[in-house]
Design an enzyme around this catalytic site. Structure first.
Site, PDB file in Angstrom:
ATOM      1  N   ASP B  27       0.810  -1.226   0.000  1.00 20.19           N
ATOM      2  CA  ASP B  27       0.000   0.000   0.000  1.00 20.19           C
ATOM      3  C   ASP B  27       0.838   1.268   0.000  1.00 20.19           C
ATOM      4  O   ASP B  27       0.394   2.309   0.469  1.00 20.19           O
ATOM      5  CB  ASP B  27      -0.948  -0.022   1.202  1.00 20.19           C
ATOM      6  CG  ASP B  27      -1.981  -1.136   1.062  1.00 20.19           C
ATOM      7  OD1 ASP B  27      -2.519  -1.289  -0.049  1.00 20.19           O
ATOM      8  OD2 ASP B  27      -2.224  -1.843   2.048  1.00 20.19           O
ATOM      9  N   LYS B  30       2.686   2.769  -5.046  1.00 18.53           N
ATOM     10  CA  LYS B  30       3.568   2.666  -6.205  1.00 18.53           C
ATOM     11  C   LYS B  30       2.817   2.894  -7.519  1.00 18.53           C
ATOM     12  O   LYS B  30       3.224   3.697  -8.356  1.00 18.53           O
ATOM     13  CB  LYS B  30       4.193   1.276  -6.188  1.00 18.53           C
ATOM     14  CG  LYS B  30       5.295   1.055  -7.146  1.00 18.53           C
ATOM     15  CD  LYS B  30       6.072  -0.189  -6.754  1.00 18.53           C
ATOM     16  CE  LYS B  30       5.143  -1.333  -6.374  1.00 18.53           C
ATOM     17  NZ  LYS B  30       4.377  -1.854  -7.505  1.00 18.53           N
ATOM     18  N   ASP B 103       7.553  -1.694 -13.324  1.00 14.95           N
ATOM     19  CA  ASP B 103       6.668  -1.594 -12.170  1.00 14.95           C
ATOM     20  C   ASP B 103       6.598  -2.987 -11.567  1.00 14.95           C
ATOM     21  O   ASP B 103       6.070  -3.909 -12.181  1.00 14.95           O
ATOM     22  CB  ASP B 103       5.302  -1.126 -12.692  1.00 14.95           C
ATOM     23  CG  ASP B 103       4.276  -1.011 -11.586  1.00 14.95           C
ATOM     24  OD1 ASP B 103       4.657  -1.089 -10.401  1.00 14.95           O
ATOM     25  OD2 ASP B 103       3.085  -0.836 -11.924  1.00 14.95           O
ATOM     26  N   THR B 104       7.186  -3.153 -10.378  1.00 17.97           N
ATOM     27  CA  THR B 104       7.312  -4.512  -9.848  1.00 17.97           C
ATOM     28  C   THR B 104       6.513  -4.675  -8.565  1.00 17.97           C
ATOM     29  O   THR B 104       6.325  -3.733  -7.810  1.00 17.97           O
ATOM     30  CB  THR B 104       8.784  -4.871  -9.567  1.00 17.97           C
ATOM     31  OG1 THR B 104       9.278  -3.997  -8.556  1.00 17.97           O
ATOM     32  CG2 THR B 104       9.616  -4.710 -10.816  1.00 17.97           C
ATOM     33  N   ASN B 158       6.533   8.513   0.602  1.00 17.38           N
ATOM     34  CA  ASN B 158       5.219   8.851   0.046  1.00 17.38           C
ATOM     35  C   ASN B 158       4.204   9.123   1.164  1.00 17.38           C
ATOM     36  O   ASN B 158       4.443   8.786   2.321  1.00 17.38           O
ATOM     37  CB  ASN B 158       4.742   7.691  -0.847  1.00 17.38           C
ATOM     38  CG  ASN B 158       3.530   8.086  -1.675  1.00 17.38           C
ATOM     39  OD1 ASN B 158       3.277   9.275  -1.900  1.00 17.38           O
ATOM     40  ND2 ASN B 158       2.775   7.097  -2.118  1.00 17.38           N
ATOM     41  N   LYS B 159       3.107   9.690   0.737  1.00 18.20           N
ATOM     42  CA  LYS B 159       1.993  10.027   1.652  1.00 18.20           C
ATOM     43  C   LYS B 159       2.461  11.023   2.710  1.00 18.20           C
ATOM     44  O   LYS B 159       2.038  10.969   3.868  1.00 18.20           O
ATOM     45  CB  LYS B 159       1.430   8.751   2.296  1.00 18.20           C
ATOM     46  CG  LYS B 159       1.041   7.709   1.241  1.00 18.20           C
ATOM     47  CD  LYS B 159       0.212   6.586   1.795  1.00 18.20           C
ATOM     48  CE  LYS B 159      -0.033   5.539   0.707  1.00 18.20           C
ATOM     49  NZ  LYS B 159      -0.838   4.402   1.146  1.00 18.20           N
ATOM     50  N   GLY B 465      29.248 -55.633 -37.402  1.00 21.04           N
ATOM     51  CA  GLY B 465      30.652 -55.474 -37.775  1.00 21.04           C
ATOM     52  C   GLY B 465      31.399 -54.527 -36.846  1.00 21.04           C
ATOM     53  O   GLY B 465      32.533 -54.150 -37.126  1.00 21.04           O
ATOM     54  N   LYS B 466      30.773 -54.185 -35.731  1.00 22.18           N
ATOM     55  CA  LYS B 466      31.383 -53.236 -34.796  1.00 22.18           C
ATOM     56  C   LYS B 466      32.766 -53.674 -34.334  1.00 22.18           C
ATOM     57  O   LYS B 466      33.723 -52.916 -34.415  1.00 22.18           O
ATOM     58  CB  LYS B 466      30.493 -53.079 -33.545  1.00 22.18           C
ATOM     59  CG  LYS B 466      29.122 -52.524 -33.784  1.00 22.18           C
ATOM     60  CD  LYS B 466      28.349 -52.366 -32.483  1.00 22.18           C
ATOM     61  CE  LYS B 466      28.097 -53.669 -31.731  1.00 22.18           C
ATOM     62  NZ  LYS B 466      27.307 -54.661 -32.441  1.00 22.18           N
ATOM     63  N   SER B 534      24.589 -51.420 -27.434  1.00 26.84           N
ATOM     64  CA  SER B 534      23.982 -50.242 -26.785  1.00 26.84           C
ATOM     65  C   SER B 534      22.750 -49.742 -27.554  1.00 26.84           C
ATOM     66  O   SER B 534      22.801 -48.699 -28.180  1.00 26.84           O
ATOM     67  CB  SER B 534      25.008 -49.122 -26.594  1.00 26.84           C
ATOM     68  OG  SER B 534      25.751 -48.887 -27.765  1.00 26.84           O
TER      69      SER B 534
END
Lengths: 315, 635
Positions: B27, B30, B103-104, B158-159, B465-466, B534
């Site tokens: 409050d 902002k 603005d966060t 503020n305020k 044939g690996k 594999s």
């Protein structure tokens, strides 16, 4: 860090180069476009033919120079664009060396979905939103550039630069990724995509100042000229051709008008204006007292309408 | 807005840009402040004011006055809840400056959003309510903006109208705040007493605060110089995109993160350390004589050096650091906590690299600023974390060059951005290792062997044939004085893995052990030849992930099942067909062919000899048969 400190001292005599706000915006947009080109397999640039698209195209040419931009343009043709826009579209794609894809929702066109008989809301859903989703799925685009700006409308003020879309093209405010620094997260799974807004931080005035500074060609409809218009719901609608059905007894009136924003005619209203040069347009902008999107009839459909459209997949 | 236009209208080149964020508790007013800035700088149009007036009557909390907060609370959900839940960006401009406001939200659960807004801001406006003074939230907001590298702060009290414009109320808050942030490294701190609702000291000074002699908020924002002097830092350009329109042009596109560059400047490519000079700064508007931080350019170099996306072109005289272990501050942004051992992708600059959490040193209490022991980092928590990187990265400490020291963490499965971080220092300096400090490392062992250690992973159906090809490859390499070892499926099952059968679980364990052994052999500097059926992509992926980039060469011996079965050298196919062997690949268990192997060998149409020659040629072409380069390139 001793080498670094040394260099700090050594070069401290350099003049402080300061970039202007337009230079910074341009550099940021170019950075975004290059990220997309580098990280996505199949990006596309949505081209709406309006002034923001004109700036986006211009930036794309700059970003990749001397290479041509590494993505095609996509125009969603509702069948209700001004004739001048279509001619301009074809000319720009040709001159700037882009591959141009045009997509129309064939089903909607076959059923003659139009803003007069179906209302702007259904028409927009079928001929724009659905058409866009169709085209993105058809070509398998994983990233799509759009020219939206955060200053256009309240719900867009929170839009990310990289806006994540689900495989159904849905936008969920809760699933948007935090965006820090310039570190954009471009990772998507198959079918998912990102809408990218390189002009997020530009305002309407920035766009015009940049067009002016860079001599960017824009559709002649932005310049004031004598044009036939009719009054609909307190807004001036241009009679582009016979696609606009006239009410019995309705007679178009010649007025010197121009457009601040170009959407689908007849969903875009004209304004009275004498501004027939870029300088005059910018001057008029600065004394304007109505916001840009008030000329877009679709935003007035219902409260928070843009957010709703975005959730559905509209840009 | 009247018709008398400011003089600089058509001279946008005179206007600068300031990005700032506003943060405050729920409050503190902002949104009202931002609405007031938009309204008073005449950035609102008639129709927006009309909407505001009608919304103020409907949802407003300001009585009959305009409720400026309604201008900026965007999404439908938060309009209903009356709170701001996301980062929103606002724009306004004066003759001197364009402003982008992040603005966060104020709530604690939205710390991540505040960090997001802060990451692109040069200044923070921190609001406090004059009646409440410094709150827990104020302490947190100040810490987060400091952590994100913001060096300029405005404390907007503020305020002030609600404390009767009393100077002592203002002075007390300001004194308390200065003490609070003394250690946070802010370069400027301007405190302003304001009333966002009534406009006092927002745009212009107020005669209701005659005791306040400072500038109005807007005046301060218009005039403050926040330039980080980024041009005076060493040149850094993280390469985004290699620009190659034709064979005659090879440029490196990116946005300059820091420093300045001119043709003729000596540069190095980090992390490879190769050096060259800048030939030209290419833009669509013509070549530039000089470019500075923030500009997006394309550089060409005088030499044909290897540069790709993720590399950093750097000043040769002040190079970035290079490390594969870094310490960083992290803000955690995901519901699932960060835990030691967790694996993520780290995007730093234009580089994305695999990483894991080596240690969580401590978390930081963002309201007391104290360090606390921690096992995990939960959503919105901040901690000091040590990361191991799969490959060394070039970087600068975030405090010195944010553009090459900031990173995000990405979850590999969900692709969500789960954290943000700021590198503090190298933990294990790959960069500044001088030769006398050098441990006997993988690189050192490999250097003695004049080769780059690598795993040649042969995969294919039984009988493809690996093993025959693998044996020939080893023979050829051995003849060329290279150090090799073959791990063969059948041989390993006689020893290391003789406790394993052929169930799915055992087959996975079989491959896991072999992959770990292969990794040890690579560490020992050997060219390690693995010959295993594999069949599953996942297990080959596992093996690849154990190793560094370039250390795993997947070779698919692509022999069609029919051909292999026709050969059936070991008689296994006929047994499998007869049901005597269960789970036989190709018969009753699938073979998943590699999607993108480094090499695919046509086992049906070429001889083992020809295929072995192809493997050796691949190794030679890709630099595996040369010693590693001298890494000691850093000053």
């Amino acid at each position: 860090m001793s080498a670094l400190e040394t260099s700090l001292t050594a070069s401290s005599g350099l003049p402080a180069d300061r970039l202007t706000h337009l230079q910074r915006l341009e550099a940021e947009s170019i950075f975004i476009m290059r990220e997309v080109a580098a990280e996505f397999a199949n990006p596309v640039m949505l081209y709406s033919i309006g002034k923001d698209s004109a700036v986006m195209l211009h930036l794309a040419v700059k970003a990749f120079y001397p290479s041509p931009p590494p993505f095609p343009l996509l125009h969603i043709d509702t069948g209700w664009k001004f004739r001048e826009m279509i001619a301009f579209r074809d000319r720009m794609a040709r001159e700037l060396g882009f591959r141009l894809l045009v997509h129309t929702n064939a089903e909607g066109a076959a059923q003659n979905v139009n803003p007069f008989d179906h209302g702007s809301s259904l028409y927009t859903t079928v001929m724009k939103t659905d058409a866009l989703k169709q085209a993105l799925s058809l070509h398998g685009f994983d990233a799509a550039f759009g020219g939206a700006r955060r200053d256009e409308e309240k719900s867009r003020a929170k839009e990310r630069i990289f806006s994540f879309r689900t495989a159904n093209h849905g936008w969920d405010p809760k699933s948007q990724r935090p965006e820090l620094w310039n570190l954009f997260n471009a990772r998507v799974k198959p079918g998912e995509s990102i809408r990218v807004f390189p002009l997020s931080n530009w305002t309407e005035l920035d766009i015009w100042q940049y067009i002016l500074a860079e001599h960017i060609p824009i559709v002649p409809l932005y310049f004031a000229a004598e044009r036939p218009v009719v009054w609909r719901g307190g807004q001036m609608i241009m009679v582009d051709d016979t696609r606009l059905p006239l009410a019995p007894g309705e007679v178009p009136e010649q007025r010197k008008v121009r457009f601040r924003t170009l959407g689908c005619y007849p969903l875009t209203a004209a304004i009275d204006s004498e501004a027939d040069t870029l300088e005059a347009i910018v001057r008029e902008m600065l004394v304007a007292r109505t916001s840009e999107r008030s000329g877009r009839l679709i935003d007035h459909d219902e409260a928070a309408s843009m957010e709703k459209k975005k959730r559905e997949g509209y840009f | 807005m009247n018709a008398a236009l400011p003089a600089d209208l058509f001279r946008p080149e005179t206007k600068s840009l300031l990005r700032f964020l506003t943060c405050g508790s729920v409050d503190d007013g902002k949104s009202t402040l931002i609405g007031r800035l938009l309204y008073d700088t005449k950035l609102l149009f008639d129709d927006q004011v009309a909407t505001l007036a009608s919304d103020s009557r409907k949802y407003g909390t300001a009585g009959d006055d305009l409720d400026f907060a309604l201008l900026v609370d965007g999404l439908a959900a938060e309009r209903e809840q009356g709170i701001t839940i996301d980062v929103a960006y606002r724009f306004f401009a004066t003759e001197r400056r364009k402003f982008i406001v992040a603005d966060t939200p104020g709530h604690e659960q939205y710390t991540r959003n505040m960090a997001t807004g802060a990451s692109n801001s040069d200044l923070a406006v921190i609001l406090v309510d004059a009646r409440q003074g410094i709150l827990t939230q104020t302490r947190r907001h100040s810490f987060i903006v400091s952590l994100l590298g913001i060096r300029h702060v405005v404390l907007a009290v503020n305020k002030i109208d609600l404390v009767d414009f009393a100077q002592d109320a203002f002075d007390t808050i300001v004194a308390e705040y200065r003490a609070l942030v003394a250690g946070l490294g802010f370069e400027t701190l301007q405190a302003v007493p304001i009333s966002a609702r009534h406009g006092d000291n927002v745009i212009a000074g107020s005669d209701r605060t005659p005791w306040y002699e400072g500038p109005s908020l807007l005046r301060h924002l218009e005039t403050i110089d926040v330039a980080r002097d980024a041009e005076r830092l060493p040149f850094r350009l993280p390469v985004q995109w290699v620009n190659r329109p034709n064979l005659d042009f090879r440029g490196f596109s990116g946005t300059i993160a820091s420093g300045a560059v001119a043709p003729g400047d000596a540069v190095i490519v980090a992390p490879s350390g190769r050096s060259s000079r800048v030939k030209a700064i290419v833009t669509a508007d013509g070549d530039l004589p000089r470019a500075v931080a923030g500009q997006s350019v394309t550089l060409t170099l005088t030499d044909e050096v290897d540069v790709s996306r993720g590399d950093i072109l750097s000043a040769a005289t002040a190079r970035p650091e290079l490390a594969d272990q870094v310490d960083a501050h992290v803000i955690w942004m995901a519901e699932t906590p960060l835990t030691p051992g967790g694996a993520y992708l780290m995007k730093v600059g234009t580089r994305t690299v695999g990483t894991s959490v080596a240690a969580l040193h401590h978390k930081i209490n963002v309201t007391t600023y104290g360090e606390e022991p921690a096992r995990t980092l939960a959503l919105n928590e901040v901690g000091s974390v040590q990361f191991s990187l799969r490959d060394p990265i070039a970087f600068d400490p975030f405090d010195i060059i944010p553009g090459t020291g900031a990173f995000i963490l990405i979850d590999r499965m969900s692709n969500q951005t789960v954290g943000a971080g700021m590198i503090r220092r190298a933990r294990r300096q790959a960069s500044n290792v001088h030769w006398q400090d050098l441990q006997v490392s993988k690189t050192a062992r490999a250097a003695l062997n004049h080769q780059k250690p690598v795993v040649l992973w042969f995969t294919g159906v039984s009988g493809a044939g690996k093993s025959a090809i693998a044996a020939l490859v080893e023979k050829k390499l051995h003849a060329a004085f290279r150090h090799t070892y073959v791990l063969d499926g059948d041989n390993v099952r006689h020893g290391l893995n003789k406790d394993l059968g052929f169930t799915d679980a055992d087959r996975v364990e079989n491959i896991r052990r072999v992959a770990e052994v292969a990794k040890l052999f690579v560490d020992a500097g050997l060219i390690t030849i693995v010959s295993f059926i594999s069949p599953f992509r996942a297990e080959r992926r596992f093996a690849r992930d154990l190793l560094q980039e370039g250390e795993f060469v997947e070779i698919h011996v692509d022999t069609p099942l029919a051909v292999a079965e026709a050969r059936d050298v070991k008689g296994l196919y006929s047994k499998a067909r007869a049901g005597l062997i269960k789970n036989f690949t190709g018969i009753d268990s699938p073979y998943e062919p590699p999607e993108a192997p480094e090499l695919r060998l046509d086992g049906a149409n070429q001889t083992a000899e020809e295929l072995a020659d192809r493997v050796v040629a691949y190794l030679a072409d890709n630099g595996y048969l040369e010693g590693p380069e001298n890494r000691d390139w850093i000053i």
